[in-house]
Design a protein around this motif. Sequence first.
Motif, PDB file in Angstrom:
ATOM      1  N   ILE A 104       0.885  -1.173   0.000  1.00  0.00           N
ATOM      2  CA  ILE A 104       0.000   0.000   0.000  1.00  0.00           C
ATOM      3  C   ILE A 104       0.912   1.209   0.000  1.00  0.00           C
ATOM      4  O   ILE A 104       2.005   1.172   0.565  1.00  0.00           O
ATOM      5  CB  ILE A 104      -0.920  -0.034   1.247  1.00  0.00           C
ATOM      6  CG1 ILE A 104      -1.934  -1.174   1.096  1.00  0.00           C
ATOM      7  CG2 ILE A 104      -1.616   1.301   1.476  1.00  0.00           C
ATOM      8  CD1 ILE A 104      -2.800  -1.409   2.315  1.00  0.00           C
ATOM      9  N   VAL A 105       0.473   2.306  -0.619  1.00  0.00           N
ATOM     10  CA  VAL A 105       1.333   3.488  -0.651  1.00  0.00           C
ATOM     11  C   VAL A 105       1.002   4.403   0.529  1.00  0.00           C
ATOM     12  O   VAL A 105      -0.159   4.591   0.875  1.00  0.00           O
ATOM     13  CB  VAL A 105       1.210   4.237  -2.011  1.00  0.00           C
ATOM     14  CG1 VAL A 105      -0.199   4.747  -2.260  1.00  0.00           C
ATOM     15  CG2 VAL A 105       2.211   5.375  -2.097  1.00  0.00           C
ATOM     16  N   GLY A 106       2.054   4.925   1.169  1.00  0.00           N
ATOM     17  CA  GLY A 106       1.895   5.952   2.193  1.00  0.00           C
ATOM     18  C   GLY A 106       1.549   5.436   3.572  1.00  0.00           C
ATOM     19  O   GLY A 106       1.539   4.222   3.834  1.00  0.00           O
ATOM     20  N   ALA A 107       1.233   6.386   4.470  1.00  0.00           N
ATOM     21  CA  ALA A 107       0.930   6.055   5.862  1.00  0.00           C
ATOM     22  C   ALA A 107      -0.291   5.159   5.979  1.00  0.00           C
ATOM     23  O   ALA A 107      -0.473   4.498   7.008  1.00  0.00           O
ATOM     24  CB  ALA A 107       0.698   7.353   6.644  1.00  0.00           C
ATOM     25  N   ALA A 108      -1.121   5.097   4.950  1.00  0.00           N
ATOM     26  CA  ALA A 108      -2.307   4.223   4.969  1.00  0.00           C
ATOM     27  C   ALA A 108      -1.899   2.758   5.150  1.00  0.00           C
ATOM     28  O   ALA A 108      -2.722   1.936   5.542  1.00  0.00           O
ATOM     29  CB  ALA A 108      -3.092   4.388   3.664  1.00  0.00           C
ATOM     30  N   GLY A 109      -0.646   2.435   4.897  1.00  0.00           N
ATOM     31  CA  GLY A 109      -0.192   1.050   5.031  1.00  0.00           C
ATOM     32  C   GLY A 109       0.296   0.697   6.427  1.00  0.00           C
ATOM     33  O   GLY A 109       0.650  -0.460   6.682  1.00  0.00           O
ATOM     34  N   LEU A 110       0.317   1.662   7.328  1.00  0.00           N
ATOM     35  CA  LEU A 110       0.943   1.411   8.640  1.00  0.00           C
ATOM     36  C   LEU A 110       0.269   0.286   9.426  1.00  0.00           C
ATOM     37  O   LEU A 110       0.943  -0.645   9.883  1.00  0.00           O
ATOM     38  CB  LEU A 110       0.953   2.710   9.476  1.00  0.00           C
ATOM     39  CG  LEU A 110       1.512   2.552  10.892  1.00  0.00           C
ATOM     40  CD1 LEU A 110       2.971   2.113  10.872  1.00  0.00           C
ATOM     41  CD2 LEU A 110       1.372   3.855  11.686  1.00  0.00           C
ATOM     42  N   ASP A 111      -1.059   0.357   9.596  1.00  0.00           N
ATOM     43  CA  ASP A 111      -1.731  -0.632  10.452  1.00  0.00           C
ATOM     44  C   ASP A 111      -1.561  -2.054   9.918  1.00  0.00           C
ATOM     45  O   ASP A 111      -1.296  -2.982  10.681  1.00  0.00           O
ATOM     46  CB  ASP A 111      -3.225  -0.296  10.571  1.00  0.00           C
ATOM     47  CG  ASP A 111      -3.446   0.951  11.415  1.00  0.00           C
ATOM     48  OD1 ASP A 111      -2.538   1.308  12.189  1.00  0.00           O
ATOM     49  OD2 ASP A 111      -4.515   1.584  11.283  1.00  0.00           O
ATOM     50  N   SER A 112      -1.726  -2.215   8.609  1.00  0.00           N
ATOM     51  CA  SER A 112      -1.622  -3.573   8.056  1.00  0.00           C
ATOM     52  C   SER A 112      -0.183  -4.088   8.117  1.00  0.00           C
ATOM     53  O   SER A 112       0.053  -5.275   8.345  1.00  0.00           O
ATOM     54  CB  SER A 112      -2.171  -3.621   6.626  1.00  0.00           C
ATOM     55  OG  SER A 112      -1.632  -2.580   5.851  1.00  0.00           O
ATOM     56  N   THR A 113       0.789  -3.190   7.950  1.00  0.00           N
ATOM     57  CA  THR A 113       2.196  -3.614   8.057  1.00  0.00           C
ATOM     58  C   THR A 113       2.488  -4.064   9.488  1.00  0.00           C
ATOM     59  O   THR A 113       3.116  -5.104   9.713  1.00  0.00           O
ATOM     60  CB  THR A 113       3.138  -2.451   7.652  1.00  0.00           C
ATOM     61  OG1 THR A 113       2.828  -2.052   6.323  1.00  0.00           O
ATOM     62  CG2 THR A 113       4.589  -2.872   7.711  1.00  0.00           C
ATOM     63  N   LEU A 114       2.016  -3.283  10.454  1.00  0.00           N
ATOM     64  CA  LEU A 114       2.231  -3.655  11.863  1.00  0.00           C
ATOM     65  C   LEU A 114       1.529  -4.976  12.182  1.00  0.00           C
ATOM     66  O   LEU A 114       2.082  -5.828  12.888  1.00  0.00           O
ATOM     67  CB  LEU A 114       1.703  -2.556  12.791  1.00  0.00           C
ATOM     68  CG  LEU A 114       2.568  -1.291  12.890  1.00  0.00           C
ATOM     69  CD1 LEU A 114       1.845  -0.210  13.700  1.00  0.00           C
ATOM     70  CD2 LEU A 114       3.920  -1.598  13.526  1.00  0.00           C
TER      71      LEU A 114
END
Length: 394
Positions: A104-114
């Motif tokens: 996912i591009v950008g900060a929108a990917g933070l939760d799923s990456t974590l």
Amino acid sequence: MSSIRHIAVLGATGSIGGNTLNVIARHPERFRASVLTAHRQVDALVALCVQHRPALAVIGDSTLEGELGRKLAAAGVRCDAAAGHDAITAAVSGDLCDTVVAAIVGAAGLDSTLAAARSGKRLLLANKESIVMAGPLLLAALQEGGGELIPVDSEHNAIFQCLPGGRPDLGKSGVRRLILTASGGPFRGRTRAELSAITPDQACKHPNWVMGRKISVDSATLMNKGLEVIEAHHLFNAPAETIEVLVHPQSLVHSLVEYVDGSVLAQLGNPDMRTAIAHALAWPERVDAGVAPLDLAAHAALHFEAPDLSTFRCLALAFQALRAGGDAPAILNAANEVAVEAFLTGALPFLSIADVVESVLTELPPQAVVDVQSLTERDRTAREAARRILRNAC
Ligand SMILES: NC(=O)c1ccc[n+]([C@@H]2O[C@H](COP(=O)([O-])OP(=O)(O)OC[C@H]3O[C@@H](n4cnc5c(N)ncnc54)[C@H](OP(=O)(O)O)[C@@H]3O)[C@@H](O)[C@H]2O)c1
């Protein structure tokens, strides 16, 4: 050979997503795309589902859930459908996948990456913004989950390949320096005066790589390299002073590792993201990525030069944020995302991207990174500051 990998491709409709699916499709005996996600491109997601037959498709924009279900049914695809940000995170944590490609591009990917890190799965990290924002939290989540992170960003993947056993800890490896190569982007060698009237389409025309629009602009400002410096710091436990950037316009040497005995190891290849993706999917084995063999004789000369930090100020700002520590990289990232979006919509001149980032960094001195909630709040504050600066500038 190991059993089949079940892979969640987050950001399947994007550039990294497409390259990942291309590699997966070459090896049906090894890889299966079990979860596909997108943000708003329902038709593109359905087309990918027709081709790859995942068990689950998720659209990030929850208003599109009905449309996704209808279109999957009309296309004759029998897979589950879900929608919303939380559904992407849940899909990552569930038992449909053992491997997650965070694209996912950008900060929108933070939760799923974590969530992928916490779940103990193999995490293929392309979404550099999440490690830039939340490096310490992501590393803690990885330790908690007990899984592994293989970098997909070509530079970090190159460094991973040049470290013994991919060992991501500089202190124990006899490493003196990490040298990240940068193509220099489409405006290498230009003066500030020549960059004053750059259009979004010009900025998105990268000389060597085909990428999404946000990362293309980041490559043109060299912010992309700045984000990568911060990413390397976290991934390889490398202090800022051990990381250098070297401009290499041909993009054939993807990065280098210098050891204390004077050896310098480099990873080379054609500029095609499928090499890094295939390496990360198959590691520690190797599989065909569909990438043409590198013909060094045809290229003849490889060039290297120091980056121009006074024209491309975003790289200097990223080093500044890394040295400042705490959540300064998250502030830098948030301000940059807002400024790049404004540039792409024609509301901000190219050179002013760095001005906005610098103003927000000055306005918000760094605080310690404590947890995701406070980090998300600081991300929001930085975005509001950037938007106010943009409004005042217009
Ligand atoms: N492209 C490269 O060669 C490359 C190389 C190294 C690292 N990276 C990194 O990889 C990441 C992806 O880059 P890209 O070039 O592939 O980007 P891209 O082509 O713009 O694709 C972005 C993907 O993320 C999805 N997405 C966007 N916003 C979302 C949201 N709010 N929630 C859920 N999904 C969302 C998009 O869905 P829709 O299509 O539905 O909008 C699309 O599938 C970035 O972090 C980039 O820095 C890229």
